[in-house]
Design a protein around this motif. Structure first.
Motif, PDB file in Angstrom:
ATOM      1  N   TYR A 105       0.792  -1.332  -0.102  1.00 16.41           N
ATOM      2  CA  TYR A 105      -0.092   0.041  -0.064  1.00 16.41           C
ATOM      3  C   TYR A 105       0.915   1.378  -0.028  1.00 16.41           C
ATOM      4  O   TYR A 105       2.204   1.093   0.513  1.00 16.41           O
ATOM      5  CB  TYR A 105      -0.881   0.042   1.332  1.00 16.41           C
ATOM      6  N   VAL A 106       0.336   2.309  -0.270  1.00 17.00           N
ATOM      7  CA  VAL A 106       1.173   3.683  -0.377  1.00 17.00           C
ATOM      8  C   VAL A 106       0.151   4.705   0.323  1.00 17.00           C
ATOM      9  O   VAL A 106      -0.843   4.757   0.314  1.00 17.00           O
ATOM     10  CB  VAL A 106       1.234   4.287  -1.912  1.00 17.00           C
ATOM     11  N   GLU A 108      -1.627   7.889   1.323  1.00 13.01           N
ATOM     12  CA  GLU A 108      -2.133   9.187   0.792  1.00 13.01           C
ATOM     13  C   GLU A 108      -2.887   9.797   1.674  1.00 13.01           C
ATOM     14  O   GLU A 108      -2.905   9.518   3.126  1.00 13.01           O
ATOM     15  CB  GLU A 108      -3.448   8.544  -0.208  1.00 13.01           C
ATOM     16  N   ARG A 113      -3.534   3.246   0.158  1.00  7.89           N
ATOM     17  CA  ARG A 113      -4.057   2.963  -0.801  1.00  7.89           C
ATOM     18  C   ARG A 113      -3.405   1.642  -1.515  1.00  7.89           C
ATOM     19  O   ARG A 113      -2.160   1.726  -1.566  1.00  7.89           O
ATOM     20  CB  ARG A 113      -3.930   4.096  -2.014  1.00  7.89           C
ATOM     21  N   PHE A 114      -3.972   0.682  -1.964  1.00 10.71           N
ATOM     22  CA  PHE A 114      -3.446  -0.690  -2.847  1.00 10.71           C
ATOM     23  C   PHE A 114      -2.411  -0.050  -3.782  1.00 10.71           C
ATOM     24  O   PHE A 114      -2.920   0.714  -4.523  1.00 10.71           O
ATOM     25  CB  PHE A 114      -4.634  -1.458  -3.207  1.00 10.71           C
ATOM     26  N   ALA A 115      -1.294  -0.560  -3.693  1.00 13.02           N
ATOM     27  CA  ALA A 115      -0.374  -0.553  -4.652  1.00 13.02           C
ATOM     28  C   ALA A 115      -0.016  -1.591  -5.795  1.00 13.02           C
ATOM     29  O   ALA A 115       0.193  -1.708  -6.853  1.00 13.02           O
ATOM     30  CB  ALA A 115       1.044   0.147  -4.207  1.00 13.02           C
ATOM     31  N   GLY A 116      -0.078  -2.755  -4.976  1.00  8.87           N
ATOM     32  CA  GLY A 116       0.539  -4.046  -5.950  1.00  8.87           C
ATOM     33  C   GLY A 116       0.801  -5.082  -5.144  1.00  8.87           C
ATOM     34  O   GLY A 116       0.757  -5.123  -3.740  1.00  8.87           O
ATOM     35  N   VAL A 132       5.372  -3.373  -8.219  1.00 13.18           N
ATOM     36  CA  VAL A 132       4.819  -2.262  -9.178  1.00 13.18           C
ATOM     37  C   VAL A 132       5.943  -1.751  -9.613  1.00 13.18           C
ATOM     38  O   VAL A 132       7.052  -1.429  -9.019  1.00 13.18           O
ATOM     39  CB  VAL A 132       3.769  -1.347  -8.202  1.00 13.18           C
ATOM     40  N   MET A 135       6.432   3.733 -11.839  1.00 14.58           N
ATOM     41  CA  MET A 135       5.834   4.799 -10.873  1.00 14.58           C
ATOM     42  C   MET A 135       6.479   6.078 -11.229  1.00 14.58           C
ATOM     43  O   MET A 135       7.427   6.351 -11.713  1.00 14.58           O
ATOM     44  CB  MET A 135       5.960   4.517  -9.471  1.00 14.58           C
ATOM     45  N   ARG A 202      -5.693  -0.231   9.398  1.00 17.95           N
ATOM     46  CA  ARG A 202      -5.682   0.549   8.473  1.00 17.95           C
ATOM     47  C   ARG A 202      -6.870   1.778   8.723  1.00 17.95           C
ATOM     48  O   ARG A 202      -6.503   2.898   8.686  1.00 17.95           O
ATOM     49  CB  ARG A 202      -5.510   0.130   7.009  1.00 17.95           C
TER      50      ARG A 202
END
Lengths: 356, 356
Positions: A105-106, A108, A113-116, A132, A135, A202
């Motif tokens: 996740y990243v 924000e 937020r899901f990233a990969g 990922v 980017m 989260r």
């Protein structure tokens, strides 16, 4: 033919430069979070050499890296990972990404937020995957969840050669221990970040410790004694009914809570009923068993109240995984749908308890 | 020691009587539904010897039993199944139950209700599993979904020795063809009955034909020609954008619809944009590709309208798998959560079209 050889050489050179144009980040640079203890544990959740009297199945399950994560900042355009798990065995009711993979996740402004994901090799204990790539070259904070159902032996990250890298540590106001069955452990979320303790963590920004021990959450006193060594706990959630026979529920619940109260005299404890097993839609034995588990749990809760124990909370199973019978993969283990529905009910309950 | 041997003998006798006390129902007694063609297909969706000019990958995928099911009535207290799939290979982003298992429902007054699954053996092509046992001895109608991502070679059911058994056939008012990618095919539902075409089929009681061809829904004219051999179609859904490059979308959409119109001059056609790929949250290449796929698809839809084609409908991707980025297992394939959200948007659209 000449062109073909030339192309092969160019290809080799470019993949070589690709390999060279990376920084390797050893796991030792990162702080493992999401667990109750900080001693030298590798990627285990509990020091199983210290708690020798835990049942051996429970000890083995606490070597699984469920709920563990690391966080870091980097401006790399690509994030890859190599890792090794204790074994490569799979289950027929879950995804390999959940049991043996990673989930990123990243951060924000409105949350993670899901990233990969990192998809594991299906046969080897060693895997390698690009989570990922492509980017933007801006610095972002990443959250990387570990595999839920395996012992993680080692991992290292790969980022761009000249990328920044800063390990980070998340600060939490509240610490919640969730002790329970395969459902807490994370079966059958589709990926590690979607186990229900991680979702709640989260969402309310709390340190939610996954103490799921698949099939083996049977309220042994030794487990309560281990939980008693955990400091500064704001809430203990008991979601262990699914793994106890109706008799065990009756025999063990009172003593388990009594034991917890020795070290956690005022800590709120949330007693959760077993979710309704959808295999019990038509299997009358299952239906009866689940009903008796919950009836007996409720009786023990009331016996605890009558004995003067305070700060105990009770969550009935009604509607926990919805009412359309479509919340599980196999009639027992919630899918992401089941977990989403559970969180909608459990999370407000937890928030209410924490806000008192 | 004597007691031990006695126990072993009693055990053997009782499992022998268990084996004997069963009726075996060969698959030939049942009518396979959920597919567009009724010729001698085994458990394939399309007669791939007839449609020789389909790309070979597409032909292979049409041998998968996605969307196929049988129904029957029985008062058996136990339902078991033996089966064999073409291979036993697994994927890292889905459950073996989805790809190689069965999923059973029972008819209730308010629709089909989940009853149990058959979990496949993880290594052998042959599996054996009890879907549900300890049932009341009342006659119930069962719906049994086949594996989504494998060729099903054979199966047989086992029920109680003296149980009733009646094969049934479902009657549908409406027939819907859904042509598309892995997402239509069913990745990554947790079990076969939760692929989105199956969910819609149960919900609106229609014959929804799964023509998902994972990774290979590229709008070849030969596919349209095959669909043109299907009779009495009430709606054709095109959910194939995820598998086409932006260029292929531009080059093939108009011709594909034009071809379909030769045999289906007035049949409504619903053109669906690609779901938003969550791997594109940070992978800018993916984000750009998905955006271009959909922009180009919309342009072709408008070109078709401008050319005078009627009964075309368009569904944009907005919100299709929700807005919290938690609807996929890997950034590409919807989980049960993603499919639940898709159905909430697609189903009313389909009902609106069918009710015109």
């Amino acid at each position: 033919m000449r062109t073909k050889y030339l192309l092969i050489i160019v290809g080799l050179l470019s993949s070589l430069s690709d390999i060279r144009a990376q920084q390797v980040i050893p796991s030792s640079k990162l702080t493992v979070q999401g667990r109750a203890f900080t001693e030298n544990l590798g990627f285990h959740r509990v020091d199983t050499t210290k708690y020798k009297s835990l049942p051996s199945a429970v000890k083995k399950l606490f070597t699984h890296s469920a709920g563990l994560f690391v966080t870091f900042r980097t401006n790399s355009t690509k994030l890859s990972i190599d890792w090794e798990t204790g074994d490569a065995a799979l289950a027929n009711n879950s995804t390999p990404i959940m049991s043996r993979g990673f989930d990123a996740y990243v951060k924000e402004s409105d949350g993670w937020r899901f990233a990969g994901v990192a998809r594991p090799h299906l046969k080897n204990v060693e895997s390698s995957f690009t989570i990922v790539e492509n980017m933007e070259k801006t610095e972002k904070e990443f959250l990387l969840y570990f595999p839920l159902y395996k012992e993680l032996r080692s991992f290292q990250l790969h980022i761009d050669e000249h990328a920044t890298f800063f390990p980070t540590v998340q600060q939490f106001d509240k610490k919640i221990i969730v002790y329970g069955s395969s459902i807490v452990h994370g079966a059958s979320a589709s990926r590690p970040g979607l186990a229900y303790p991680a979702k709640i963590a989260r969402s309310i920004h709390a340190d939610v410790i996954n103490m799921g021990v698949s099939g083996n959450a049977k309220m042994e006193l030794e487990v309560a004694q281990m939980i008693n060594d955990i400091q500064d706990v704001d809430l203990i959630v008991l979601d262990c009914v699914p793994n106890c026979s109706p008799q065990q529920v009756t025999e063990r619940t009172f003593a388990f809570v009594q034991e917890l109260r020795k070290a956690h005299p005022n800590t709120p404890i949330l007693l959760m009923e077993s979710i309704i097993r959808q295999i019990g839609n038509y299997n009358l034995e299952w239906k009866k068993k689940r009903h008796e588990q919950n009836i007996n749990f409720k009786a023990e809760y009331e016996r605890l109240l009558a004995a003067g124990y305070k700060n105990l909370f009770y969550l009935p199973a009604d509607h926990l995984i919805g009412d359309d019978y479509e919340g599980t993969v196999d009639g027992t283990h919630p899918t992401d749908v089941g977990f989403e529905r559970m969180v909608k009910i459990i999370q407000p309950e937890i928030e209410k308890i924490l806000q008192r």
